[in-house]
Write a protein that holds these residues in place. Structure first.
Motif, PDB file in Angstrom:
ATOM      1  N   GLN A 205       5.808 -15.816   3.584  1.00 13.27           N
ATOM      2  CA  GLN A 205       4.898 -15.393   2.599  1.00 13.27           C
ATOM      3  C   GLN A 205       3.754 -16.542   2.266  1.00 13.27           C
ATOM      4  O   GLN A 205       2.536 -16.418   2.086  1.00 13.27           O
ATOM      5  CB  GLN A 205       5.381 -15.312   1.134  1.00 13.27           C
ATOM      6  CG  GLN A 205       6.151 -13.856   1.235  1.00 13.27           C
ATOM      7  CD  GLN A 205       6.538 -13.411  -0.317  1.00 13.27           C
ATOM      8  OE1 GLN A 205       6.630 -14.266  -1.100  1.00 13.27           O
ATOM      9  NE2 GLN A 205       6.848 -12.242  -0.325  1.00 13.27           N
TER      10      GLN A 205
ATOM     11  N   GLY B  84       3.462  -9.062   1.866  1.00  9.84           N
ATOM     12  CA  GLY B  84       4.940  -8.952   1.167  1.00  9.84           C
ATOM     13  C   GLY B  84       4.723  -8.648  -0.352  1.00  9.84           C
ATOM     14  O   GLY B  84       5.517  -8.670  -1.209  1.00  9.84           O
ATOM     15  N   LYS B  85       3.568  -8.927  -0.754  1.00  8.35           N
ATOM     16  CA  LYS B  85       3.075  -8.991  -2.442  1.00  8.35           C
ATOM     17  C   LYS B  85       2.414  -7.969  -2.873  1.00  8.35           C
ATOM     18  O   LYS B  85       1.918  -7.299  -2.013  1.00  8.35           O
ATOM     19  CB  LYS B  85       2.263 -10.213  -2.656  1.00  8.35           C
ATOM     20  CG  LYS B  85       2.904 -11.650  -2.245  1.00  8.35           C
ATOM     21  CD  LYS B  85       2.019 -12.955  -2.716  1.00  8.35           C
ATOM     22  CE  LYS B  85       2.522 -14.263  -2.403  1.00  8.35           C
ATOM     23  NZ  LYS B  85       1.618 -15.323  -2.631  1.00  8.35           N
ATOM     24  N   GLN B  86       2.464  -7.590  -4.013  1.00  5.73           N
ATOM     25  CA  GLN B  86       1.969  -6.456  -4.713  1.00  5.73           C
ATOM     26  C   GLN B  86       0.341  -7.008  -5.135  1.00  5.73           C
ATOM     27  O   GLN B  86       0.375  -8.028  -5.504  1.00  5.73           O
ATOM     28  CB  GLN B  86       2.635  -6.310  -6.021  1.00  5.73           C
ATOM     29  CG  GLN B  86       4.233  -5.543  -5.945  1.00  5.73           C
ATOM     30  CD  GLN B  86       3.820  -4.212  -5.557  1.00  5.73           C
ATOM     31  OE1 GLN B  86       3.239  -3.153  -6.293  1.00  5.73           O
ATOM     32  NE2 GLN B  86       4.366  -3.775  -4.347  1.00  5.73           N
TER      33      GLN B  86
ATOM     34  N   SER C 216       8.766 -10.721   3.582  1.00  4.91           N
ATOM     35  CA  SER C 216       9.822 -11.117   2.456  1.00  4.91           C
ATOM     36  C   SER C 216      10.335 -12.541   2.407  1.00  4.91           C
ATOM     37  O   SER C 216      10.762 -13.030   1.164  1.00  4.91           O
ATOM     38  CB  SER C 216      11.009 -10.242   2.451  1.00  4.91           C
ATOM     39  OG  SER C 216      11.681 -10.516   3.500  1.00  4.91           O
TER      40      SER C 216
ATOM     41  N   GLU D 182      -0.031  -2.082  -4.822  1.00  5.65           N
ATOM     42  CA  GLU D 182       0.900  -1.820  -3.658  1.00  5.65           C
ATOM     43  C   GLU D 182       1.030  -3.010  -2.932  1.00  5.65           C
ATOM     44  O   GLU D 182       0.276  -3.793  -3.075  1.00  5.65           O
ATOM     45  CB  GLU D 182       0.220  -0.501  -3.092  1.00  5.65           C
ATOM     46  CG  GLU D 182       0.337   0.598  -3.710  1.00  5.65           C
ATOM     47  CD  GLU D 182      -0.114   1.806  -2.818  1.00  5.65           C
ATOM     48  OE1 GLU D 182      -0.080   1.713  -1.457  1.00  5.65           O
ATOM     49  OE2 GLU D 182      -0.458   3.048  -3.318  1.00  5.65           O
ATOM     50  N   THR D 183       2.100  -2.906  -2.008  1.00  8.75           N
ATOM     51  CA  THR D 183       2.329  -4.125  -1.112  1.00  8.75           C
ATOM     52  C   THR D 183       1.143  -4.187   0.016  1.00  8.75           C
ATOM     53  O   THR D 183       1.342  -2.969   0.991  1.00  8.75           O
ATOM     54  CB  THR D 183       3.659  -4.087  -0.574  1.00  8.75           C
ATOM     55  OG1 THR D 183       4.574  -4.119  -1.686  1.00  8.75           O
ATOM     56  CG2 THR D 183       4.084  -5.327   0.341  1.00  8.75           C
TER      57      THR D 183
END
Length: 324
Positions: free
Chosen positions: A38, A228-230, A33, A223-224
């Motif tokens: 990231q 931490g990204k979709q 996060s 989805e993740t």
């Protein structure tokens, strides 16, 4: 400082640097996060994708043409196409029921019909995907005024609204189906203000205008997955390979694919090609030209505000938006 001491110092420095980098990437996975983590994770992903390309031999694409011939047309009126616009549509709805006018995936019915009338009035030829594939590899030529019409997702309004218009003007289109969303039977009362999907009966009834291809069986979701990204589920290549098998079990045996959300990377391309897909479409804006990478083909978004003439000339989505 002696050479031996210098190289010992240099080795320690490199080791320390590598340790810092590894800790940095470890933090990316431990704390996805965090913005910095990231970014680090994203860098690692790109590096991993490049390494994958270097360590995996691309499956050979054996293609010798579909046996099509160049369409018959009056060469005194138009030349052969140097590039072909592949137009992308999703959801067609009357303006009165369009609750999201700024959504580029929705087009007013009135604007859609005006666009199809423009193609008809100006003598455009709507090529099939097999013709586009032959053109891409240099097996055939297409008229200068050629366009490919594509629809993603398989909304019921494609049958209720788009199909009669396409048939009226004698146009052909390709529809990329999400297999799991195909209904066994059509609903008794279609509601234009609500989202619904095509039934098998409707797909069969519209097959004189539409050809059907894959938008996955059940991976049109986010989805993740990484950092931490979709991400689109197609980016998980284990899921993708299973999905390909399920799609084929349900009768959708096709060499053509459209990426959900336009999301893909080198691994996605590799596994699609490994499983026999020969063309795949992105949401990147631009024309298709002979010699383009067949599994990374451009398309052109069409909205209610699109000036069709300008879009077909320039391929510039932003420039082709009509000014109020």
């Amino acid at each position: 400082m002696s050479k031996k001491r210098f190289f010992t110092w240099l080795k320690r420095l490199v080791s320390a640097g590598l340790a810092v980098i590894l800790l940095f990437f470890a933090a990316a996975f431990a704390f996805p996060s965090l913005q910095l983590a990231q970014k680090a994770c994203g860098v690692l992903q790109k590096a991993e994708a490049k390494a994958f390309v270097l360590t995996h031999k691309t499956p050979e694409l054996e293609f010798h043409g579909n046996g099509n011939t160049t369409p018959v047309f009056d060469t005194s009126k138009q030349r052969y196409a140097e590039q072909v616009p592949v137009l992308m549509y999703h959801y067609v709805v009357p303006k009165a029921f369009n609750k999201e006018p700024d959504n580029n995936s929705m087009i007013n019915l009135e604007s859609f019909e005006a666009g199809m009338k423009y193609l008809y009035d100006n003598g455009y030829y709507t090529a099939t995907l097999s013709e586009l594939e032959d053109y891409l590899h240099g097996y055939i030529q297409l008229p200068e005024k050629t366009v490919v019409l594509t629809f993603d997702d398989g909304y019921e309004n494609n049958y209720i609204y788009a199909y009669p218009i396409l048939k009226k003007y004698g146009l052909h289109a390709a529809l990329f189906i999400i297999g799991s969303r195909v209904q066994e039977h059509a609903a008794k009362d279609f509601k234009p203000d609500k989202s619904s999907y095509l039934s098998q009966e409707q797909l069969d009834a519209a097959s004189d205008v539409f050809e059907y291809h894959s938008h996955t069986y059940d991976l049109h979701k986010k989805e993740t997955l990484f950092c931490g990204k979709q991400e689109a589920l197609t980016r998980d290549t284990d899921l993708l390979q299973k999905d390909i098998g399920i799609m084929r079990e349900h009768g959708y045996i096709t060499p053509y694919f459209a990426y959900p959300f336009g999301s893909y990377d080198a691994k996605t391309v590799y596994y699609l090609q490994k499983h026999g897909y020969r063309m795949a479409f992105t949401v990147k804006q631009g024309f298709v030209k002979p010699g383009d990478a067949p599994l990374e083909l451009n398309r052109l978004t069409v909205t209610s505000s699109t000036d069709m003439e300008l879009l077909l000339k320039t391929g510039d989505f932003k420039q082709s938006v009509k000014k109020d």
